[in-house]
Design an enzyme around this catalytic site. Structure first.
Site, PDB file in Angstrom:
ATOM      1  CD  GLN A   1      -2.457  -1.220   2.756  1.00  0.00           C
ATOM      2  OE1 GLN A   1      -3.443  -0.565   3.045  1.00  0.00           O
ATOM      3  NE2 GLN A   1      -1.862  -2.012   3.624  1.00  0.00           N
TER       4      GLN A   1
ATOM      5  CG  HIS B   1      -2.972   2.640  -1.712  1.00  0.00           C
ATOM      6  ND1 HIS B   1      -2.987   2.547  -0.341  1.00  0.00           N
ATOM      7  CD2 HIS B   1      -4.099   2.001  -2.140  1.00  0.00           C
ATOM      8  CE1 HIS B   1      -4.058   1.867   0.040  1.00  0.00           C
ATOM      9  NE2 HIS B   1      -4.742   1.516  -1.029  1.00  0.00           N
TER      10      HIS B   1
ATOM     11  CB  CYS C   1      -4.156  16.965 -20.915  1.00  0.00           C
ATOM     12  SG  CYS C   1      -2.465  17.274 -20.347  1.00  0.00           S
TER      13      CYS C   1
ATOM     14  CB  CYS D   1      -0.362  20.666 -17.282  1.00  0.00           C
ATOM     15  SG  CYS D   1      -0.086  19.794 -18.805  1.00  0.00           S
TER      16      CYS D   1
ATOM     17  N   GLY E   1       2.827  -4.573   9.024  1.00  0.00           N
ATOM     18  CA  GLY E   1       2.870  -3.121   9.248  1.00  0.00           C
ATOM     19  C   GLY E   1       1.724  -2.357   8.627  1.00  0.00           C
TER      20      GLY E   1
ATOM     21  CB  SER F   1      -3.963   0.337  10.683  1.00  0.00           C
ATOM     22  OG  SER F   1      -4.261   0.999   9.471  1.00  0.00           O
TER      23      SER F   1
ATOM     24  CG  ASN G   1       0.712  -3.833  13.353  1.00  0.00           C
ATOM     25  OD1 ASN G   1       0.995  -2.961  14.180  1.00  0.00           O
ATOM     26  ND2 ASN G   1       0.051  -3.563  12.247  1.00  0.00           N
TER      27      ASN G   1
HETATM   28  C1  BJW Z   1       4.509  -1.253  12.595  1.00  0.00           C
HETATM   29  C2  BJW Z   1       5.750  -0.648  12.828  1.00  0.00           C
HETATM   30  C3  BJW Z   1       6.893  -1.465  12.750  1.00  0.00           C
HETATM   31  C4  BJW Z   1       4.222   0.845  12.996  1.00  0.00           C
HETATM   32  N1  BJW Z   1       6.765  -2.755  12.459  1.00  0.00           N
HETATM   33  N2  BJW Z   1       4.399  -2.532  12.329  1.00  0.00           N
HETATM   34  C5  BJW Z   1     -16.474   1.674   4.690  1.00  0.00           C
HETATM   35  C6  BJW Z   1     -16.142   0.340   4.604  1.00  0.00           C
HETATM   36  C7  BJW Z   1     -15.265  -0.103   3.660  1.00  0.00           C
HETATM   37  C8  BJW Z   1     -14.652   0.775   2.782  1.00  0.00           C
HETATM   38  C9  BJW Z   1     -14.982   2.098   2.873  1.00  0.00           C
HETATM   39  C10 BJW Z   1     -15.872   2.547   3.796  1.00  0.00           C
HETATM   40  N3  BJW Z   1     -15.992   3.884   3.643  1.00  0.00           N
HETATM   41  C11 BJW Z   1     -15.159   4.287   2.650  1.00  0.00           C
HETATM   42  C12 BJW Z   1     -14.551   3.208   2.164  1.00  0.00           C
HETATM   43  C13 BJW Z   1     -13.573   3.180   1.092  1.00  0.00           C
HETATM   44  C14 BJW Z   1     -12.218   3.712   1.517  1.00  0.00           C
HETATM   45  C15 BJW Z   1     -11.818   3.147   2.874  1.00  0.00           C
HETATM   46  O1  BJW Z   1     -11.293   2.068   2.996  1.00  0.00           O
HETATM   47  N4  BJW Z   1     -12.031   3.887   3.942  1.00  0.00           N
HETATM   48  C16 BJW Z   1     -11.749   3.397   5.303  1.00  0.00           C
HETATM   49  C17 BJW Z   1     -10.806   4.344   6.032  1.00  0.00           C
HETATM   50  C18 BJW Z   1     -13.052   3.183   6.005  1.00  0.00           C
HETATM   51  N5  BJW Z   1     -11.322   3.252   0.498  1.00  0.00           N
HETATM   52  C19 BJW Z   1     -11.126   3.921  -0.619  1.00  0.00           C
HETATM   53  O2  BJW Z   1     -11.675   4.980  -0.849  1.00  0.00           O
HETATM   54  C20 BJW Z   1     -10.236   3.268  -1.645  1.00  0.00           C
HETATM   55  N6  BJW Z   1     -10.869   3.225  -2.912  1.00  0.00           N
HETATM   56  C21 BJW Z   1     -12.000   2.546  -3.105  1.00  0.00           C
HETATM   57  O3  BJW Z   1     -12.561   1.931  -2.221  1.00  0.00           O
HETATM   58  O4  BJW Z   1     -12.444   2.608  -4.410  1.00  0.00           O
HETATM   59  C22 BJW Z   1     -13.780   2.180  -4.669  1.00  0.00           C
HETATM   60  C23 BJW Z   1     -14.659   3.398  -4.576  1.00  0.00           C
HETATM   61  C24 BJW Z   1     -14.652   4.296  -5.621  1.00  0.00           C
HETATM   62  C25 BJW Z   1     -15.468   5.394  -5.559  1.00  0.00           C
HETATM   63  C26 BJW Z   1     -16.233   5.635  -4.419  1.00  0.00           C
HETATM   64  C27 BJW Z   1     -16.178   4.769  -3.346  1.00  0.00           C
HETATM   65  C28 BJW Z   1     -15.373   3.640  -3.427  1.00  0.00           C
HETATM   66  C29 BJW Z   1      -8.954   4.067  -1.834  1.00  0.00           C
HETATM   67  C30 BJW Z   1      -8.105   4.063  -0.627  1.00  0.00           C
HETATM   68  C31 BJW Z   1      -6.868   4.944  -0.866  1.00  0.00           C
HETATM   69  C32 BJW Z   1      -5.997   5.064   0.370  1.00  0.00           C
HETATM   70  N7  BJW Z   1      -5.031   6.062   0.125  1.00  0.00           N
HETATM   71  C33 BJW Z   1      -3.996   6.315   1.133  1.00  0.00           C
HETATM   72  C34 BJW Z   1      -3.124   7.483   0.619  1.00  0.00           C
HETATM   73  C35 BJW Z   1      -2.193   7.015  -0.502  1.00  0.00           C
HETATM   74  C36 BJW Z   1      -1.305   8.094  -0.970  1.00  0.00           C
HETATM   75  C37 BJW Z   1      -0.362   8.574   0.112  1.00  0.00           C
HETATM   76  O5  BJW Z   1       0.509   7.812   0.591  1.00  0.00           O
HETATM   77  O6  BJW Z   1      -0.491   9.741   0.459  1.00  0.00           O
HETATM   78  O7  BJW Z   1      -3.197   5.153   1.323  1.00  0.00           O
HETATM   79  S1  BJW Z   1      -4.639   6.640   2.756  1.00  0.00           S
HETATM   80  C38 BJW Z   1      -3.364   5.818   3.630  1.00  0.00           C
HETATM   81  O8  BJW Z   1      -3.886   4.643   4.304  1.00  0.00           O
HETATM   82  C39 BJW Z   1      -2.408   5.272   2.539  1.00  0.00           C
HETATM   83  C40 BJW Z   1      -2.062   3.916   3.081  1.00  0.00           C
HETATM   84  O9  BJW Z   1      -1.602   3.098   2.041  1.00  0.00           O
HETATM   85  C41 BJW Z   1      -3.376   3.461   3.666  1.00  0.00           C
HETATM   86  C42 BJW Z   1      -3.232   2.351   4.680  1.00  0.00           C
HETATM   87  O10 BJW Z   1      -2.485   2.756   5.781  1.00  0.00           O
HETATM   88  P1  BJW Z   1      -1.438   1.738   6.417  1.00  0.00           P
HETATM   89  O11 BJW Z   1      -0.353   1.458   5.453  1.00  0.00           O
HETATM   90  O12 BJW Z   1      -2.139   0.594   6.996  1.00  0.00           O
HETATM   91  O13 BJW Z   1      -0.775   2.675   7.557  1.00  0.00           O
HETATM   92  P2  BJW Z   1      -1.296   2.985   9.031  1.00  0.00           P
HETATM   93  O14 BJW Z   1      -0.572   4.188   9.482  1.00  0.00           O
HETATM   94  O15 BJW Z   1      -2.759   3.009   9.095  1.00  0.00           O
HETATM   95  O16 BJW Z   1      -0.824   1.728   9.876  1.00  0.00           O
HETATM   96  C43 BJW Z   1       0.555   1.471  10.138  1.00  0.00           C
HETATM   97  C44 BJW Z   1       0.628   0.216  10.961  1.00  0.00           C
HETATM   98  O17 BJW Z   1       1.986  -0.121  11.119  1.00  0.00           O
HETATM   99  C45 BJW Z   1       0.031   0.361  12.360  1.00  0.00           C
HETATM  100  O18 BJW Z   1      -0.862  -0.720  12.593  1.00  0.00           O
HETATM  101  C46 BJW Z   1       1.254   0.279  13.294  1.00  0.00           C
HETATM  102  O19 BJW Z   1       0.974  -0.379  14.514  1.00  0.00           O
HETATM  103  C47 BJW Z   1       2.206  -0.526  12.460  1.00  0.00           C
HETATM  104  N8  BJW Z   1       3.643  -0.304  12.722  1.00  0.00           N
HETATM  105  N9  BJW Z   1       5.623   0.658  13.112  1.00  0.00           N
HETATM  106  C48 BJW Z   1       5.578  -3.294  12.296  1.00  0.00           C
HETATM  107  N10 BJW Z   1       8.211  -0.966  12.995  1.00  0.00           N
HETATM  108 ZN    ZN Z   2      -2.358  19.037 -18.932  1.00  0.00          ZN
END
Ligand code: BJW
Ligand code: ZN
Length: 249
Positions: free
Chosen positions: A100, A118, A129, A147, A187, A189, A213
């Site tokens: 991710q 992602h 464009c 652009c 790693g 959530s 995690n």
């Molecule tokens: C360690 C550690 C160490 C720390 N060792 N561990 C309700 C139900 C289901 C889905 C939805 C809903 N409402 C809305 C939705 C959809 C939504 C969603 O899921 N929302 C939820 C929050 C509820 N999803 C979307 O919108 C996705 N698209 C989609 O569904 O398309 C269909 C659709 C289209 C049109 C309309 C509606 C739906 C897209 C999701 C895009 C996420 N984007 C981001 C930003 C990316 C760009 C950027 O980097 O800026 O992605 S958000 C952010 O969260 C990023 C990450 O990839 C993502 C996940 O986070 P991650 O990697 O899990 O990080 P953390 O910080 O949360 O966790 C870190 C973990 O590491 C922790 O647990 C720590 O304990 C651990 N840790 N140190 C081991 N050393």
């Molecule tokens: Zn353009």
């Protein structure tokens, strides 16, 4: 550090392993996570900045957030957690690394089969464009660039909330979850969908689900094992304790 015989045997004999990583694997490189106590982006919830409406409302703020992160990522290096996954890829028959993260650290570590769900912070494109922009000196800018062809706003090529994931990447990830014997969730959530559905897909088809995690997550009650600690310590220790020699590699 000790691991269960079941876990070691499962990995040792696996025909196919799928790994899903999240921000936690890069935390030990110095890249802040999104959520939780040590999450950087504490000042902003990811939902507030990582969406298209936020970008249109305040493109400079969102651009600055990405410019800052891009610079930080350039300054850090892959850590032993990333490196252990390179080693795992060399050892198992079939391996898919689904991430991710947008930080490129898996590729920089040497992983080959990386599926980016992602997007990637290194790329940008025009929202009008769709021209892909790689020539700009992106780090120097604290204002959202325009652009050169059409004047549209340039955005990072990452997936924001409410946006579809790249279709090919998600179908590769889903296919890997559907055929793996072992699924490692490292790693993350596990709250952001559809990425968070992958371990459940793997579980439903009979794979052994292992979570690594620093804390318990929503997935923990469904995983076969949750290993609590740092990915950069657990993954190398786990690999050291698995005897892959039977495979002749
Ligand atoms: C360690 C550690 C160490 C720390 N060792 N561990 C309700 C139900 C289901 C889905 C939805 C809903 N409402 C809305 C939705 C959809 C939504 C969603 O899921 N929302 C939820 C929050 C509820 N999803 C979307 O919108 C996705 N698209 C989609 O569904 O398309 C269909 C659709 C289209 C049109 C309309 C509606 C739906 C897209 C999701 C895009 C996420 N984007 C981001 C930003 C990316 C760009 C950027 O980097 O800026 O992605 S958000 C952010 O969260 C990023 C990450 O990839 C993502 C996940 O986070 P991650 O990697 O899990 O990080 P953390 O910080 O949360 O966790 C870190 C973990 O590491 C922790 O647990 C720590 O304990 C651990 N840790 N140190 C081991 N050393
Ligand atoms: Zn353009």
């Amino acid at each position: 550090m000790t691991f269960s015989d079941t876990l070691k045997a499962r990995i040792q004999t696996a025909q196919s392993v799928c790994v899903l990583t999240g921000a936690g694997i890069s935390a030990e490189s110095g890249v802040p996570t999104f959520r939780g106590e040590e999450g950087l982006w504490k000042k902003f919830k990811p939902e507030e900045l990582a969406n298209f409406q936020a970008f249109i409302r305040n493109p400079d703020l969102v651009w600055e957030w990405y410019a800052y992160r891009r610079k930080l990522i350039h300054e850090v290096k892959p850590n032993p957690g990333h490196v252990a996954l390179v080693e795992l890829e060399r050892r198992v028959k079939e391996f898919t690394l689904v991430t991710q993260n947008v930080d490129n650290l898996h590729r920089r570590a040497g992983s080959q089969s990386v599926v980016e769900l992602h997007g990637n912070i290194e790329r940008s494109y025009c929202i009008e464009c769709k021209t892909v922009v790689s020539e700009l000196n992106l780090d120097a800018l604290n204002r959202a660039p325009r652009c050169e062809r059409c004047g549209g706003l340039i955005r990072p090529d990452v997936v924001w909330f409410g946006e579809m994931l790249p279709v090919e990447a998600f179908s590769k990830a889903e296919a890997a979850a559907l055929r793996c014997d072992v699924f490692l969730c490292v790693g993350t959530s596990a709250v952001v969908y559809p990425a968070a559905s992958l371990p459940i897909t793997a579980l439903d088809q009979g794979a052994y689900i292992v979570e690594i995690n620093r804390e318990y997550t929503d997935l923990s009650s469904r995983a076969h094992e949750t290993l609590i600690g740092k990915a950069g310590e657990i993954l190398p220790a786990l690999l050291r304790q698995i005897n892959f020699q039977q495979r002749g590699s």
